[in-house]
Scaffold this active site. Structure first.
Site, PDB file in Angstrom:
ATOM      1  N   SER A  73       0.844  -1.196   0.000  1.00 47.78           N
ATOM      2  CA  SER A  73       0.000   0.000   0.000  1.00 47.78           C
ATOM      3  C   SER A  73       0.881   1.249   0.000  1.00 47.78           C
ATOM      4  CB  SER A  73      -0.884   0.023   1.251  1.00 47.78           C
ATOM      5  OG  SER A  73      -1.540   1.281   1.365  1.00 47.78           O
TER       6      SER A  73
ATOM      7  N   TYR B 215      -1.423  -1.082  10.165  1.00 50.36           N
ATOM      8  CA  TYR B 215      -1.615  -1.368   8.733  1.00 50.36           C
ATOM      9  C   TYR B 215      -0.389  -0.952   7.894  1.00 50.36           C
ATOM     10  CZ  TYR B 215      -3.683  -1.264   4.052  1.00 50.36           C
ATOM     11  OH  TYR B 215      -3.933  -1.456   2.707  1.00 50.36           O
TER      12      TYR B 215
HETATM   13  N1  LIG Z   1      -8.697  -0.475  -1.695  1.00 48.35           N
HETATM   14  C1  LIG Z   1      -7.692   0.344  -1.462  1.00 48.35           C
HETATM   15  O1  LIG Z   1      -7.827   1.582  -1.515  1.00 48.35           O
HETATM   16  C2  LIG Z   1      -6.317  -0.216  -1.142  1.00 48.35           C
HETATM   17  C3  LIG Z   1      -5.253   0.702  -1.042  1.00 48.35           C
HETATM   18  C4  LIG Z   1      -3.984   0.223  -0.772  1.00 48.35           C
HETATM   19  C5  LIG Z   1      -3.754  -1.135  -0.629  1.00 48.35           C
HETATM   20  N2  LIG Z   1      -4.801  -2.007  -0.713  1.00 48.35           N
HETATM   21  C6  LIG Z   1      -4.504  -3.424  -0.553  1.00 48.35           C
HETATM   22  O2  LIG Z   1      -5.101  -4.163  -1.610  1.00 48.35           O
HETATM   23  C7  LIG Z   1      -5.427  -5.467  -1.157  1.00 48.35           C
HETATM   24  C8  LIG Z   1      -6.889  -5.775  -1.464  1.00 48.35           C
HETATM   25  O3  LIG Z   1      -7.671  -4.849  -0.737  1.00 48.35           O
HETATM   26  P1  LIG Z   1      -9.175  -4.482  -1.148  1.00 48.35           P
HETATM   27  O4  LIG Z   1      -9.288  -3.036  -1.090  1.00 48.35           O
HETATM   28  O5  LIG Z   1      -9.556  -5.216  -2.360  1.00 48.35           O
HETATM   29  O6  LIG Z   1      -9.931  -5.026   0.137  1.00 48.35           O
HETATM   30  P2  LIG Z   1     -11.222  -5.975   0.286  1.00 48.35           P
HETATM   31  O7  LIG Z   1     -12.204  -5.707  -0.789  1.00 48.35           O
HETATM   32  O8  LIG Z   1     -11.605  -5.806   1.711  1.00 48.35           O
HETATM   33  O9  LIG Z   1     -10.589  -7.403   0.050  1.00 48.35           O
HETATM   34  C9  LIG Z   1      -9.794  -8.024   1.023  1.00 48.35           C
HETATM   35  C10 LIG Z   1      -9.888  -9.493   0.812  1.00 48.35           C
HETATM   36  O10 LIG Z   1      -9.117 -10.163   1.815  1.00 48.35           O
HETATM   37  C11 LIG Z   1      -9.847 -11.286   2.265  1.00 48.35           C
HETATM   38  N3  LIG Z   1      -9.436 -11.575   3.639  1.00 48.35           N
HETATM   39  C12 LIG Z   1      -9.473 -10.757   4.715  1.00 48.35           C
HETATM   40  N4  LIG Z   1      -9.090 -11.425   5.806  1.00 48.35           N
HETATM   41  C13 LIG Z   1      -8.788 -12.683   5.417  1.00 48.35           C
HETATM   42  C14 LIG Z   1      -8.358 -13.849   6.091  1.00 48.35           C
HETATM   43  N5  LIG Z   1      -8.149 -13.888   7.422  1.00 48.35           N
HETATM   44  N6  LIG Z   1      -8.171 -14.976   5.372  1.00 48.35           N
HETATM   45  C15 LIG Z   1      -8.416 -14.998   4.041  1.00 48.35           C
HETATM   46  N7  LIG Z   1      -8.809 -13.926   3.349  1.00 48.35           N
HETATM   47  C16 LIG Z   1      -9.013 -12.780   4.030  1.00 48.35           C
HETATM   48  C17 LIG Z   1     -11.327 -10.891   2.162  1.00 48.35           C
HETATM   49  O11 LIG Z   1     -12.165 -12.011   1.930  1.00 48.35           O
HETATM   50  P3  LIG Z   1     -13.057 -12.720   3.080  1.00 48.35           P
HETATM   51  O12 LIG Z   1     -13.739 -11.644   3.825  1.00 48.35           O
HETATM   52  O13 LIG Z   1     -13.944 -13.655   2.321  1.00 48.35           O
HETATM   53  O14 LIG Z   1     -12.046 -13.483   3.919  1.00 48.35           O
HETATM   54  C18 LIG Z   1     -11.314 -10.000   0.921  1.00 48.35           C
HETATM   55  O15 LIG Z   1     -11.573 -10.769  -0.235  1.00 48.35           O
HETATM   56  C19 LIG Z   1      -5.094  -5.490   0.324  1.00 48.35           C
HETATM   57  O16 LIG Z   1      -3.820  -6.053   0.504  1.00 48.35           O
HETATM   58  C20 LIG Z   1      -5.066  -4.023   0.707  1.00 48.35           C
HETATM   59  O17 LIG Z   1      -4.268  -3.790   1.835  1.00 48.35           O
HETATM   60  C21 LIG Z   1      -6.087  -1.575  -0.952  1.00 48.35           C
END
Ligand SMILES: NC(=O)c1ccc[n+]([C@@H]2O[C@H](COP(=O)([O-])OP(=O)(O)OC[C@H]3O[C@@H](n4cnc5c(N)ncnc54)[C@H](OP(=O)(O)O)[C@@H]3O)[C@@H](O)[C@H]2O)c1
Length: 272
Positions: A152, A166
């Site tokens: 991130s 985080y």
């Molecule tokens: N969106 C942003 O603005 C942003 C910015 C910077 C970085 N990121 C990074 O991008 C990545 C994806 O984020 P996102 O925004 O797409 O978030 P998201 O929609 O909340 O997706 C996160 C995923 O992780 C899974 N997850 C969470 N805890 C878990 C566990 N204990 N075991 C297995 N799976 C788990 C969730 O599925 P379940 O609930 O089914 O387990 C979900 O599919 C992350 O690494 C995040 O830190 C996102």
């Protein structure tokens, strides 16, 4: 003679994406399916329907597996399930993560710290370790295997939101990426016939974790305004970067942390 054929080809590659049905994960999974890969997505939920939906993106296919990455036994059984079905793993994308454990530093519950580090840093460490034997037999000098860790911009800049664990977890995962990439040239890596690249992608604002902020047009505009591009990222922006890193186009790239953030990190008020 230079060869530009099939530069971005991922046909037939076997890909594991944790959190592959989430906001960003869906963009990564869709991109690989569109490119003809066999894609395993895994998270705590039953992903059968998501996998069916994602399979429609192209000639590849998507298969849903269930695993809570906070549990060591689930990490082992997830890898075992892949090994039972495949004798190669070309791409591992550590994408699953949690955020929003927000407290003042002085009041930060150490249990929240442990919970977050367990999913965001310990799990990718363990999953890479478990997948290495399979990936070691996969990469060749012509077609490398690829570990991609989704970190991130908050692991690069100092975010002001009291989400103390985080950014730390993401900075740690970026460092692990560089450590593993560096080691590949030594006795464990290339010289032993193994060809694996390790890279990280640092997203700026995207759908997924920010969904609540992005619900309204006003919210999307406000979040997008922090970037030079003037918009929130699209999941396929991250998918495209993963295709680059995992295909021949990215074979000379290892140990980098690539911001995909619409210029968030370089933007200044003077630009706007
Ligand atoms: N969106 C942003 O603005 C942003 C910015 C910077 C970085 N990121 C990074 O991008 C990545 C994806 O984020 P996102 O925004 O797409 O978030 P998201 O929609 O909340 O997706 C996160 C995923 O992780 C899974 N997850 C969470 N805890 C878990 C566990 N204990 N075991 C297995 N799976 C788990 C969730 O599925 P379940 O609930 O089914 O387990 C979900 O599919 C992350 O690494 C995040 O830190 C996102």
């Amino acid at each position: 003679m230079m060869n530009f054929n099939d530069m971005f080809d991922v046909t037939g590659k076997v890909v594991l994406i944790t959190g592959g049905a989430g906001g960003i994960g869906r963009g990564i999974a869709g991109a690989f399916v569109a490119g003809g890969a066999r894609v395993y997505i895994a998270s705590r939920s039953d992903l059968t329907e998501d996998a069916e939906e994602l399979s429609k993106y192209g000639v590849g296919e998507c298969i849903g597996l269930q695993a809570d990455l906070a549990r060591d036994e689930d990490i082992i059984s997830l890898t075992k399930q892949i090994k039972e079905r495949e004798n190669k793993l070309h791409v591992l994308v550590n994408n699953a993560a949690i955020a929003n454990l927000i407290h003042q530093f002085e009041d930060f519950p150490i249990d929240d710290f442990d919970t977050l580090i367990r999913v965001n840093l310990r799990a990718p460490f363990a999953l890479i370790k478990e997948c290495l034997p399979l990936m070691s037999q996969t990469g060749t000098a012509e077609a490398h295997a690829s570990v991609i860790n989704i970190v991130s911009v908050d692991g690069i800049r100092i975010a002001g939101d009291n989400d103390w664990a985080y950014g730390l977890s993401k900075a740690g995962l970026a460092h692990l990426t560089r450590q593993l990439a560096g080691r590949e040239g030594a006795k464990h890596g290339r010289n032993s016939g193994r060809h694996i690249t390790y890279n990280a992608i640092a997203p700026g604002p995207f759908p997924g974790m920010l969904d609540r902020l992005l619900e309204t047009e006003e919210g999307r505009k406000a979040v997008g305004a922090a970037t030079v591009s003037g918009r929130v990222g699209r999941p396929e922006d991250i998918g495209a970067a993963c295709i680059y890193l995992a295909s021949r186009a990215g074979s000379y790239v290892t140990g980098v942390v690539l911001p995909i953030d619409g210029g968030l990190l370089v933007g200044t008020k003077a630009n706007s």
